[in-house]
Design a protein around this motif. Structure first.
Motif, PDB file in Angstrom:
ATOM      1  N   ARG A 212      -2.040   1.534  -7.323  1.00  0.00           N
ATOM      2  CA  ARG A 212      -2.462   1.362  -5.938  1.00  0.00           C
ATOM      3  C   ARG A 212      -2.230  -0.076  -5.458  1.00  0.00           C
ATOM      4  O   ARG A 212      -2.288  -1.017  -6.251  1.00  0.00           O
ATOM      5  CB  ARG A 212      -3.932   1.730  -5.781  1.00  0.00           C
ATOM      6  CG  ARG A 212      -4.198   3.225  -5.838  1.00  0.00           C
ATOM      7  CD  ARG A 212      -5.670   3.532  -5.721  1.00  0.00           C
ATOM      8  NE  ARG A 212      -6.392   3.083  -6.911  1.00  0.00           N
ATOM      9  CZ  ARG A 212      -7.693   3.260  -7.088  1.00  0.00           C
ATOM     10  NH1 ARG A 212      -8.411   3.852  -6.158  1.00  0.00           N
ATOM     11  NH2 ARG A 212      -8.277   2.840  -8.197  1.00  0.00           N
ATOM     12  N   SER A 279       2.673   4.619   8.833  1.00  0.00           N
ATOM     13  CA  SER A 279       2.181   4.380   7.482  1.00  0.00           C
ATOM     14  C   SER A 279       2.894   5.331   6.540  1.00  0.00           C
ATOM     15  O   SER A 279       3.658   6.202   6.966  1.00  0.00           O
ATOM     16  CB  SER A 279       0.659   4.586   7.422  1.00  0.00           C
ATOM     17  OG  SER A 279       0.325   5.906   7.796  1.00  0.00           O
ATOM     18  N   SER A 280       2.667   5.161   5.250  1.00  0.00           N
ATOM     19  CA  SER A 280       3.302   6.054   4.283  1.00  0.00           C
ATOM     20  C   SER A 280       2.564   7.383   4.173  1.00  0.00           C
ATOM     21  O   SER A 280       3.183   8.441   4.086  1.00  0.00           O
ATOM     22  CB  SER A 280       3.368   5.374   2.910  1.00  0.00           C
ATOM     23  OG  SER A 280       2.070   5.002   2.477  1.00  0.00           O
ATOM     24  N   ILE A 281       1.232   7.351   4.184  1.00  0.00           N
ATOM     25  CA  ILE A 281       0.425   8.564   4.115  1.00  0.00           C
ATOM     26  C   ILE A 281      -0.620   8.518   5.218  1.00  0.00           C
ATOM     27  O   ILE A 281      -0.719   7.521   5.950  1.00  0.00           O
ATOM     28  CB  ILE A 281      -0.250   8.729   2.744  1.00  0.00           C
ATOM     29  CG1 ILE A 281      -1.113   7.507   2.423  1.00  0.00           C
ATOM     30  CG2 ILE A 281       0.778   8.960   1.653  1.00  0.00           C
ATOM     31  CD1 ILE A 281      -1.895   7.623   1.120  1.00  0.00           C
ATOM     32  N   GLU A 284      -4.615   5.747   6.801  1.00  0.00           N
ATOM     33  CA  GLU A 284      -4.446   4.334   6.453  1.00  0.00           C
ATOM     34  C   GLU A 284      -4.791   3.415   7.617  1.00  0.00           C
ATOM     35  O   GLU A 284      -4.656   2.195   7.498  1.00  0.00           O
ATOM     36  CB  GLU A 284      -3.016   4.073   5.979  1.00  0.00           C
ATOM     37  CG  GLU A 284      -2.670   4.738   4.669  1.00  0.00           C
ATOM     38  CD  GLU A 284      -1.407   4.181   4.039  1.00  0.00           C
ATOM     39  OE1 GLU A 284      -1.442   3.015   3.605  1.00  0.00           O
ATOM     40  OE2 GLU A 284      -0.387   4.907   4.008  1.00  0.00           O
ATOM     41  N   VAL A 412      -0.401  -0.393   5.568  1.00  0.00           N
ATOM     42  CA  VAL A 412      -0.683  -0.058   4.171  1.00  0.00           C
ATOM     43  C   VAL A 412      -2.165  -0.286   3.919  1.00  0.00           C
ATOM     44  O   VAL A 412      -2.661  -1.405   4.075  1.00  0.00           O
ATOM     45  CB  VAL A 412       0.163  -0.908   3.207  1.00  0.00           C
ATOM     46  CG1 VAL A 412      -0.174  -0.558   1.763  1.00  0.00           C
ATOM     47  CG2 VAL A 412       1.651  -0.697   3.475  1.00  0.00           C
ATOM     48  N   ARG A 416      -5.816   2.506  -1.269  1.00  0.00           N
ATOM     49  CA  ARG A 416      -5.504   3.913  -0.997  1.00  0.00           C
ATOM     50  C   ARG A 416      -4.034   4.220  -1.224  1.00  0.00           C
ATOM     51  O   ARG A 416      -3.702   5.179  -1.915  1.00  0.00           O
ATOM     52  CB  ARG A 416      -5.896   4.282   0.436  1.00  0.00           C
ATOM     53  CG  ARG A 416      -5.489   5.676   0.830  1.00  0.00           C
ATOM     54  CD  ARG A 416      -6.065   6.103   2.172  1.00  0.00           C
ATOM     55  NE  ARG A 416      -5.573   7.409   2.574  1.00  0.00           N
ATOM     56  CZ  ARG A 416      -5.992   8.564   2.097  1.00  0.00           C
ATOM     57  NH1 ARG A 416      -6.957   8.550   1.180  1.00  0.00           N
ATOM     58  NH2 ARG A 416      -5.494   9.712   2.503  1.00  0.00           N
ATOM     59  N   ALA A 417      -3.168   3.424  -0.658  1.00  0.00           N
ATOM     60  CA  ALA A 417      -1.727   3.655  -0.816  1.00  0.00           C
ATOM     61  C   ALA A 417      -1.262   3.194  -2.190  1.00  0.00           C
ATOM     62  O   ALA A 417      -1.734   2.177  -2.718  1.00  0.00           O
ATOM     63  CB  ALA A 417      -0.956   2.930   0.282  1.00  0.00           C
ATOM     64  N   HIS A 418      -0.344   3.925  -2.776  1.00  0.00           N
ATOM     65  CA  HIS A 418       0.242   3.582  -4.068  1.00  0.00           C
ATOM     66  C   HIS A 418       1.608   2.933  -3.859  1.00  0.00           C
ATOM     67  O   HIS A 418       2.258   3.116  -2.823  1.00  0.00           O
ATOM     68  CB  HIS A 418       0.376   4.827  -4.937  1.00  0.00           C
ATOM     69  CG  HIS A 418      -0.935   5.399  -5.376  1.00  0.00           C
ATOM     70  ND1 HIS A 418      -1.424   5.259  -6.655  1.00  0.00           N
ATOM     71  CD2 HIS A 418      -1.874   6.100  -4.696  1.00  0.00           C
ATOM     72  CE1 HIS A 418      -2.592   5.872  -6.748  1.00  0.00           C
ATOM     73  NE2 HIS A 418      -2.888   6.383  -5.572  1.00  0.00           N
ATOM     74  N   GLN A 421       4.326   5.330  -3.128  1.00  0.00           N
ATOM     75  CA  GLN A 421       4.306   5.856  -1.763  1.00  0.00           C
ATOM     76  C   GLN A 421       4.907   4.859  -0.778  1.00  0.00           C
ATOM     77  O   GLN A 421       5.630   5.248   0.149  1.00  0.00           O
ATOM     78  CB  GLN A 421       2.872   6.207  -1.383  1.00  0.00           C
ATOM     79  CG  GLN A 421       2.300   7.369  -2.190  1.00  0.00           C
ATOM     80  CD  GLN A 421       0.818   7.552  -1.965  1.00  0.00           C
ATOM     81  OE1 GLN A 421       0.113   6.617  -1.581  1.00  0.00           O
ATOM     82  NE2 GLN A 421       0.321   8.757  -2.233  1.00  0.00           N
ATOM     83  N   VAL A 422       4.596   3.579  -0.980  1.00  0.00           N
ATOM     84  CA  VAL A 422       5.185   2.557  -0.105  1.00  0.00           C
ATOM     85  C   VAL A 422       6.700   2.500  -0.306  1.00  0.00           C
ATOM     86  O   VAL A 422       7.466   2.396   0.663  1.00  0.00           O
ATOM     87  CB  VAL A 422       4.528   1.189  -0.373  1.00  0.00           C
ATOM     88  CG1 VAL A 422       5.193   0.104   0.457  1.00  0.00           C
ATOM     89  CG2 VAL A 422       3.034   1.246  -0.070  1.00  0.00           C
TER      90      VAL A 422
END
Length: 500
Positions: A212, A279-281, A284, A412, A416-418, A421-422
């Motif tokens: 993360r 964002s990636s997911i 966020e 980001v 939370r974001a890995h 994922q980024v």
């Protein structure tokens, strides 16, 4: 990893380390309680030889004694010495079992043998140690006797039969008062050290396996795109998403003003100032980031348009408290004109284009020629245009929109974001030749080892609510009045927006 990385890991996982250390201490204490107490008692035997009258003979006798001492110490745990002890004390054991309780050692640079017996019975240890010492003296006296004599030397028989070595019991074993095992304090200390080592190892292992995003350094390992701002974590963000409007003097609001300042330096060679906030997911903070950034830019005097381009789960209208039934989708399908769907918000030059009704084909609408022409028209009408777009990994909406807008701001969320994922978000944008202008870290902790980066992005709690901004070209004049709060509908602007 550098030293500060290990320090950060220790600070971040100090609870785990303390718990494992306490567990080790408790395990050492329990282990000590479960052990049977053992007592130890020692007796000492002195080894001597018959010396001649001259100095040379005395030196030879001492050397001979030193050589024999080690042999006699090994002899103390043999059956020839232990069987008489078992018989005399009527012990219910064998010579092999008793040998495990008897330890004979030679004291350095002396002719002394220390015989130590360890057992559960304190009184028995003293009896056995003394008995083994006496048995050793008898055995040595017997086996060291020369026994060499002839008829012609009858007068010297008694002298020839005498042993050249003599063992003397010089210290009887005493009954011990305290057990020697278990060593409670030593076990507790060892248990604590083992627990501490396990805690540190677990913390390092968890950090190694954790992918993360925790801070700006983790971003640097993924991409060279600069971090242009960071938004601190606010547990009440759901209750007050528009923090720049609700609490303009809070540290989180200052973070958005710092982001506004850094935004001026992005893509300096690009004439159009339109950015896709994505964002990636999901979850966020991209929508709240876009809305607060738009408010901060408008407070500084810029003519800003916030476009809700999330045609799947639009949120901007609900955040700002405006009507969102008609908006971008109606514009793209030709059902409405630009000046009909753009709404002013607040007393500054901030305007909002809601998403409208959710269409069945969001990606096709955002990637259409009409959308590209709309982006160009919006760039001519406003100083800055911000598009709130869906996340990059679940759908391709933000990617196709970024290509038309010219640049993306990737949000980001810390914790939370890995990293994967980024990286995936960057790959999606690279596949359509879209540009990432900057990265915004959200949910930055205000305490702990990863909070050091927060000072770069805001003023901190020392300046918090006591800070009163002054009017200047680079600072906001004032937030929207209570009359223009998200809960109230803003007054319509008279001049047409599209032709501005």
């Amino acid at each position: 990893m550098e030293l500060r990385d290990y320090i950060r890991i220790l600070r971040q996982s100090w609870v785990l380390i303390v718990l494992l250390t306490l567990f080790g201490v408790a395990a050492g204490a329990v282990f000590s309680i479960m052990q049977t107490p053992l007592y130890s008692s020692s007796a000492k035997v002195f080894v001597s030889t018959s010396n001649g009258g001259s100095i040379g003979e005395m030196a030879q006798g001492n050397a001979y004694t030193q050589q024999r001492v080690t042999t006699y110490a090994d002899l103390a745990s043999t059956p020839i010495v232990l069987l008489p002890v078992i018989a005399d004390l009527q012990l219910d054991t064998t010579s092999d079992e008793l040998a495990r309780e008897v330890v004979a050692t030679t004291l350095a640079d002396t002719s002394l043998i220390e015989i130590t017996v360890t057992d559960e019975n304190a009184a028995l240890t003293a009896e056995v140690a003394t008995a083994v010492s006496e048995s050793l003296t008898n055995v040595v006296s017997a086996i060291e006797t020369t026994g060499v004599s002839t008829g012609a030397e009858a007068e010297g028989d008694e002298a020839a039969a005498a042993s050249p070595v003599r063992l003397t019991l010089v210290q009887h074993a005493s009954v011990p008062q305290k057990p020697v095992s278990p060593n409670v304090m030593l076990n507790i200390v060892l248990g604590g050290l083992i627990g501490l080592a396990l805690g540190v190892g677990a913390a390092v292992l968890r950090e190694t396996l954790d992918t993360r995003i925790r801070n700006e350094r983790d971003i640097e390992q993924v991409t060279d795109v600069p971090v242009i701002g960071g938004i601190v974590f606010d547990p009440k963000a759901k209750d007050r998403p528009l923090i720049v409007h609700a609490d303009p003097h809070s540290p989180r609001a200052e973070s958005f003003r710092a982001l506004r300042t850094n935004l001026q330096f992005l893509d300096a060679g690009r004439p159009d100032r339109s950015f896709v906030v994505t964002s990636s997911i999901e979850s966020e903070g991209k929508s709240t980031t876009a809305a607060n950034l738009a408010i901060a830019l408008a407070d500084a005097g810029a003519r800003v348009l916030l476009v809700d381009a999330d045609l799947r789960r639009p949120k901007v209208a609900s955040y700002l408290g405006i009507e969102g039934a008609v908006g971008l989708t109606d514009l793209l399908i030709g059902r409405a004109e630009l000046q009909d769907v753009i709404q002013p918000w607040g007393r500054s030059q901030m305007y909002v284009l809601p998403a409208g009704r959710v269409p069945p084909n969001p990606s096709e609408l955002l990637g259409s020629v009409v959308m590209a022409e709309t982006v160009k028209e919006l760039n001519r009408a406003f100083d800055v245009v911000l598009f709130d777009a869906p996340p990059l990994l679940p759908v391709t909406d933000a990617a196709v929109l970024t290509r038309a807008a010219g640049g993306a701001i990737l949000v980001v969320a810390v914790g939370r974001a890995h990293k994967g994922q980024v990286k995936g978000a960057f790959s999606v944008l690279e596949n359509v030749d879209a540009n990432v202008s900057g990265i915004v870290l959200t949910m930055l902790p205000t305490k702990g080892p990863d909070a050091y980066g927060y000072g770069r992005y805001g003023y901190g709690y020392g300046y918090g609510h006591g800070y009163a901004p002054t009017s200047s070209p680079t600072s906001p004049t004032a937030g929207p009045s209570p009359e223009s709060s998200p809960a109230s509908k803003p007054e319509p602007k008279q001049e047409p927006v599209a032709g501005a």
